[in-house]
Motif scaffolding. Structure first.
Motif, PDB file in Angstrom:
ATOM      1  N   PHE A  11     152.169  58.159  39.724  1.00  0.00           N
ATOM      2  CA  PHE A  11     151.038  57.913  40.612  1.00  0.00           C
ATOM      3  C   PHE A  11     151.001  56.430  40.988  1.00  0.00           C
ATOM      4  O   PHE A  11     150.939  55.559  40.121  1.00  0.00           O
ATOM      5  CB  PHE A  11     149.739  58.311  39.908  1.00  0.00           C
ATOM      6  N   GLU A  12     151.070  56.140  42.294  1.00  0.00           N
ATOM      7  CA  GLU A  12     151.057  54.764  42.793  1.00  0.00           C
ATOM      8  C   GLU A  12     150.051  54.648  43.937  1.00  0.00           C
ATOM      9  O   GLU A  12     150.184  55.336  44.948  1.00  0.00           O
ATOM     10  CB  GLU A  12     152.423  54.366  43.357  1.00  0.00           C
ATOM     11  N   ARG A  13     149.086  53.768  43.797  1.00  0.00           N
ATOM     12  CA  ARG A  13     148.125  53.527  44.889  1.00  0.00           C
ATOM     13  C   ARG A  13     148.726  52.492  45.853  1.00  0.00           C
ATOM     14  O   ARG A  13     148.342  51.334  45.877  1.00  0.00           O
ATOM     15  CB  ARG A  13     146.799  53.035  44.332  1.00  0.00           C
ATOM     16  N   VAL A  14     149.662  52.954  46.643  1.00  0.00           N
ATOM     17  CA  VAL A  14     150.397  52.047  47.520  1.00  0.00           C
ATOM     18  C   VAL A  14     149.807  51.960  48.928  1.00  0.00           C
ATOM     19  O   VAL A  14     150.175  51.086  49.709  1.00  0.00           O
ATOM     20  CB  VAL A  14     151.872  52.482  47.619  1.00  0.00           C
ATOM     21  N   GLY A  15     148.917  52.882  49.284  1.00  0.00           N
ATOM     22  CA  GLY A  15     148.382  52.883  50.647  1.00  0.00           C
ATOM     23  C   GLY A  15     149.394  53.405  51.652  1.00  0.00           C
ATOM     24  O   GLY A  15     150.454  53.914  51.289  1.00  0.00           O
ATOM     25  N   GLY A  16     149.063  53.263  52.930  1.00  0.00           N
ATOM     26  CA  GLY A  16     149.921  53.830  53.956  1.00  0.00           C
ATOM     27  C   GLY A  16     150.019  52.969  55.195  1.00  0.00           C
ATOM     28  O   GLY A  16     149.260  52.007  55.376  1.00  0.00           O
TER      29      GLY A  16
END
Length: 476
Positions: A144-149
């Motif tokens: 799980f990575e909160r990398v955005g888009g």
């Protein structure tokens, strides 16, 4: 009729020899599942049993229902039936985009439920936070990575669409140079950056198997290779039948995605639309440097027929979308998964997007059906005097929304009125699709119209405008 304008993906022609060479190493297999290695098979259901809750479907919706049911009430007996292997279908074949949106994007949600859109957005953010929290507490390593888009325009007429998107919270507009500073592609004319608060990436295979392991540790009994064949009432209980056994339960949760529902009324509520995906071999350090992408964002373009793409932890590129294919009759067939024309088109579009990666080769190619509904996001409904709940129709953005749908099913089955269940979105059902052959003709006409719109400055023809007016308009 106005002249057909070639898009950036039409204008660039790649030699057949290059495409042949790039696709030659690819195998028809799903890398997310291969990454798991050898897995012990779970038992088949071979007897009659009784339980409190039986869940049909071992994808993300079914697994989240199992996990959340036991976390709510550890004493509740829960049985899960899976027709093949855990996570083998859509839940193990998707791109791993875990979006906070419950409505398949802001535009779709705002147009359908304007009076409660802000509530739905907040519930989506809360659900994504709960998703992450559950993974941490259950020690599920789903990468799980909160990398955005980053959403990008590749045609001039799409720049106006970016302006509208940038008005949503957690997003900001960037120029062509700004977009290319993040990820270097000559096709980018501008972009909108989405924060990690709203979009994360996961490894679909590890997510599915991790949730299954966590469910079993909580006491859930999982049976694989046990397809449900029927659903009947037995007094105040329900009976789910399989080929070699049955489960009698107080409550039933149906999470069958694009596959035919045990509730006949739901069989016209969704249609299976096939999505095609490629994954490259791991990039070399030089190849990775040539494209930047240091933020590891999830990417997509904003055309009607759009592409989505991302990096894996070991720097492979997943590249999918564009072709969304409905096969006449609405059947699900393994033979539909290897469609050379779609993979060749994807490969050509990949090299148009990243011409600096001309030496890259593809290692995997695969496909799978999306459970498409006429409102393009999930619905949950109650049936059989409140003893059966069903969640269907995610239309391709279901990784994050699967947990929310699981919570709504449990609320409904437990007889609870919550903020989730009282939203109009969760109280309303989408219009059904017409029966064949009308469905096939309508879907093919819509696909043709979407392609025409992409080639005519985004202008939607009479069919698309009519569907928009009826609340049925969408893209691929």
């Amino acid at each position: 009729m106005t002249r057909h304008r070639p898009t950036v993906f039409d204008r660039t022609t790649w030699p057949d020899s290059l495409l042949d060479s790039a696709l030659a190493p690819s195998r028809p297999a799903v890398p997310w599942i291969e990454d798991l290695g050898a897995r012990a098979e779970r038992p088949r259901l071979r007897s009659a049993m009784r339980t409190d809750l039986v869940i049909v479907g071992g994808g993300l919706t079914g697994l989240w229902t199992a996990v959340r049911a036991k976390r709510r009430d550890p004493g509740r007996r829960v049985v899960l039936l899976e027709a093949k292997r855990i996570g083998w279908a859509a839940s193990g074949r998707n791109g791993g985009f875990c979006d906070a949106s419950l409505t398949h994007g802001a535009e779709n949600g705002r147009s359908r439920w304007p009076e409660e859109f802000e509530t739905l957005e907040r519930l989506g953010l809360e659900n994504l936070a709960g998703f992450e929290r559950d993974l941490e507490e259950l020690t599920v390593d789903a990468e799980f990575e909160r990398v955005g888009g980053l959403d990008v325009a590749t045609e001039e007429h799409q720049l106006e669409w970016l302006d509208d998107m940038a008005n949503e919270p957690g997003r900001h507009r960037v120029t062509a140079l700004g977009a290319r500073a993040l990820v270097d592609s000559p096709t980018y004319l501008g972009g909108v950056v989405t924060s990690g608060d709203s979009l994360a990436l996961v490894h679909p295979g590890k997510l599915s198997e991790g949730l299954a392991r966590a469910a079993e540790e909580l006491g859930v009994e999982i049976f694989e290779h046990s397809p449900a064949t029927g659903l009947d009432a037995d007094g105040d209980r329900m009976v789910v039948r399989t080929a070699q056994g049955s489960v009698t339960a107080e409550r039933v949760a149906l999470a069958t995605n694009a596959f035919p529902s045990l509730l006949v009324r739901d069989r016209l509520m969704t249609v299976p639309v096939y999505d095609y995906v490629l994954m490259t071999e791991p990039l070399t350090a030089a190849q990775r440097e040539s494209i930047g992408w240091l933020g590891r964002q999830g990417l997509g373009d904003v055309a009607n027929q759009f592409h989505y793409y991302r990096l894996t932890r070991d720097n492979r590129i997943l590249f999918g979308g564009y072709d969304a294919v409905y096969f006449a009759g609405g059947r699900i067939r393994e033979s539909y998964e290897d469609r050379p024309a779609s993979f060749r088109k994807l490969a050509s579009h990949f090299f148009t997007t990243f011409p600096q990666l001309e030496e890259v080769r593809f290692a995997h190619r695969w496909a799978g059906p999306i459970d498409t509904s006429t409102r393009f996001c999930a619905y949950v409904r109650l049936a059989r005097a409140g003893r059966v709940a069903a969640a269907l129709g995610f239309t391709g953005l279901g990784v994050g929304a699967s947990r929310f749908a699981a919570e709504v099913m449990l609320d409904r089955l437990d007889g609870l009125q919550t903020e989730r269940t009282e939203t109009r979105m969760m109280r309303e059902l989408p219009p059904p699709f017409p029966p064949e052959p009308i469905a096939s003709m309508g879907i093919q006409a819509t696909r043709w119209s979407l392609d025409q719109a992409d080639h005519h400055g985004g202008r939607r023809n009479l069919l698309l405008r009519t569907l928009d007016a009826l609340g049925l308009g969408f893209d691929s």
